[in-house]
Design a protein around this motif. Structure first.
Motif, PDB file in Angstrom:
ATOM      1  N   PRO A 265     -15.948   0.960  29.823  1.00  0.00           N
ATOM      2  CA  PRO A 265     -17.387   1.229  29.931  1.00  0.00           C
ATOM      3  C   PRO A 265     -18.251   0.174  29.221  1.00  0.00           C
ATOM      4  O   PRO A 265     -19.332  -0.166  29.690  1.00  0.00           O
ATOM      5  CB  PRO A 265     -17.566   2.596  29.268  1.00  0.00           C
ATOM      6  CG  PRO A 265     -16.220   3.202  29.196  1.00  0.00           C
ATOM      7  CD  PRO A 265     -15.246   2.068  29.186  1.00  0.00           C
ATOM      8  N   VAL A 266     -17.753  -0.354  28.125  1.00  0.00           N
ATOM      9  CA  VAL A 266     -18.478  -1.399  27.393  1.00  0.00           C
ATOM     10  C   VAL A 266     -18.593  -2.646  28.262  1.00  0.00           C
ATOM     11  O   VAL A 266     -19.669  -3.240  28.393  1.00  0.00           O
ATOM     12  CB  VAL A 266     -17.759  -1.731  26.059  1.00  0.00           C
ATOM     13  CG1 VAL A 266     -18.390  -2.926  25.383  1.00  0.00           C
ATOM     14  CG2 VAL A 266     -17.757  -0.523  25.137  1.00  0.00           C
TER      15      VAL A 266
ATOM     16  N   ASP B 129     -18.254  -2.825  31.548  1.00  0.00           N
ATOM     17  CA  ASP B 129     -19.108  -2.532  32.711  1.00  0.00           C
ATOM     18  C   ASP B 129     -20.575  -2.719  32.343  1.00  0.00           C
ATOM     19  O   ASP B 129     -21.352  -3.280  33.109  1.00  0.00           O
ATOM     20  CB  ASP B 129     -18.884  -1.109  33.213  1.00  0.00           C
ATOM     21  CG  ASP B 129     -17.586  -0.949  33.995  1.00  0.00           C
ATOM     22  OD1 ASP B 129     -16.983  -1.974  34.399  1.00  0.00           O
ATOM     23  OD2 ASP B 129     -17.166   0.202  34.198  1.00  0.00           O
ATOM     24  N   GLY B 130     -20.950  -2.229  31.171  1.00  0.00           N
ATOM     25  CA  GLY B 130     -22.331  -2.357  30.707  1.00  0.00           C
ATOM     26  C   GLY B 130     -22.757  -3.803  30.506  1.00  0.00           C
ATOM     27  O   GLY B 130     -23.934  -4.128  30.616  1.00  0.00           O
ATOM     28  N   LEU B 131     -21.783  -4.660  30.216  1.00  0.00           N
ATOM     29  CA  LEU B 131     -22.066  -6.083  30.031  1.00  0.00           C
ATOM     30  C   LEU B 131     -21.966  -6.863  31.339  1.00  0.00           C
ATOM     31  O   LEU B 131     -22.240  -8.062  31.369  1.00  0.00           O
ATOM     32  CB  LEU B 131     -21.093  -6.688  29.008  1.00  0.00           C
ATOM     33  CG  LEU B 131     -21.228  -6.201  27.570  1.00  0.00           C
ATOM     34  CD1 LEU B 131     -20.057  -6.697  26.736  1.00  0.00           C
ATOM     35  CD2 LEU B 131     -22.545  -6.683  26.981  1.00  0.00           C
ATOM     36  N   GLY B 132     -21.512  -6.197  32.395  1.00  0.00           N
ATOM     37  CA  GLY B 132     -21.346  -6.872  33.684  1.00  0.00           C
ATOM     38  C   GLY B 132     -20.128  -7.771  33.728  1.00  0.00           C
ATOM     39  O   GLY B 132     -20.095  -8.760  34.452  1.00  0.00           O
TER      40      GLY B 132
ATOM     41  N   GLU C 130     -15.871 -12.944  34.700  1.00  0.00           N
ATOM     42  CA  GLU C 130     -17.102 -12.609  35.393  1.00  0.00           C
ATOM     43  C   GLU C 130     -17.317 -13.620  36.508  1.00  0.00           C
ATOM     44  O   GLU C 130     -16.670 -14.675  36.531  1.00  0.00           O
ATOM     45  CB  GLU C 130     -18.305 -12.526  34.452  1.00  0.00           C
ATOM     46  CG  GLU C 130     -18.697 -13.790  33.753  1.00  0.00           C
ATOM     47  CD  GLU C 130     -19.846 -13.565  32.772  1.00  0.00           C
ATOM     48  OE1 GLU C 130     -20.436 -12.471  32.720  1.00  0.00           O
ATOM     49  OE2 GLU C 130     -20.161 -14.507  32.034  1.00  0.00           O
TER      50      GLU C 130
ATOM     51  N   GLN D 271     -18.650  -6.892  21.067  1.00  0.00           N
ATOM     52  CA  GLN D 271     -18.864  -5.553  21.612  1.00  0.00           C
ATOM     53  C   GLN D 271     -17.554  -4.770  21.720  1.00  0.00           C
ATOM     54  O   GLN D 271     -17.502  -3.581  21.407  1.00  0.00           O
ATOM     55  CB  GLN D 271     -19.551  -5.633  22.978  1.00  0.00           C
ATOM     56  CG  GLN D 271     -20.943  -6.216  22.929  1.00  0.00           C
ATOM     57  CD  GLN D 271     -21.890  -5.385  22.081  1.00  0.00           C
ATOM     58  OE1 GLN D 271     -21.881  -4.168  22.132  1.00  0.00           O
ATOM     59  NE2 GLN D 271     -22.696  -6.050  21.286  1.00  0.00           N
TER      60      GLN D 271
END
Length: 81
Positions: free
Chosen positions: A13-14, A16-19, A38, A53
């Motif tokens: 989830p971390v 995902d939040g950062l893309g 990425e 993070q």
């Protein structure tokens, strides 16, 4: 559930939040390796941000007993397409 699966559940989830794409999580001995990527490739500055993070999330959840080394890296040029 093993350490790799537990860590995956915490960091996915971390990321995902950062893309950022989670490519793999490995746990061998006292090393936890999180491989990320990425679109367009991930640079060193971005890896530093992601590492902070991921480290914070793992510190908060404390899923691993004892000491361990966290490695966050890119898949490199050997990654299959």
């Amino acid at each position: 559930m093993g350490v790799s699966e537990t860590v995956t559940g915490i960091v996915a989830p971390v990321l995902d939040g950062l893309g950022v794409e989670l490519v793999d999580v490995e746990h061998r001995g006292a090393v936890v390796r999180v491989v990320v990527d990425e679109v367009g490739g991930i640079g060193l500055d971005r890896l530093g941000e992601v590492t902070q993070q991921v480290s914070r999330a793992l510190d908060d959840a404390d899923p691993i007993a004892g000491r361990y080394t966290l490695e966050v890296s890119s898949p490199g040029v050997e990654r299959p397409l």
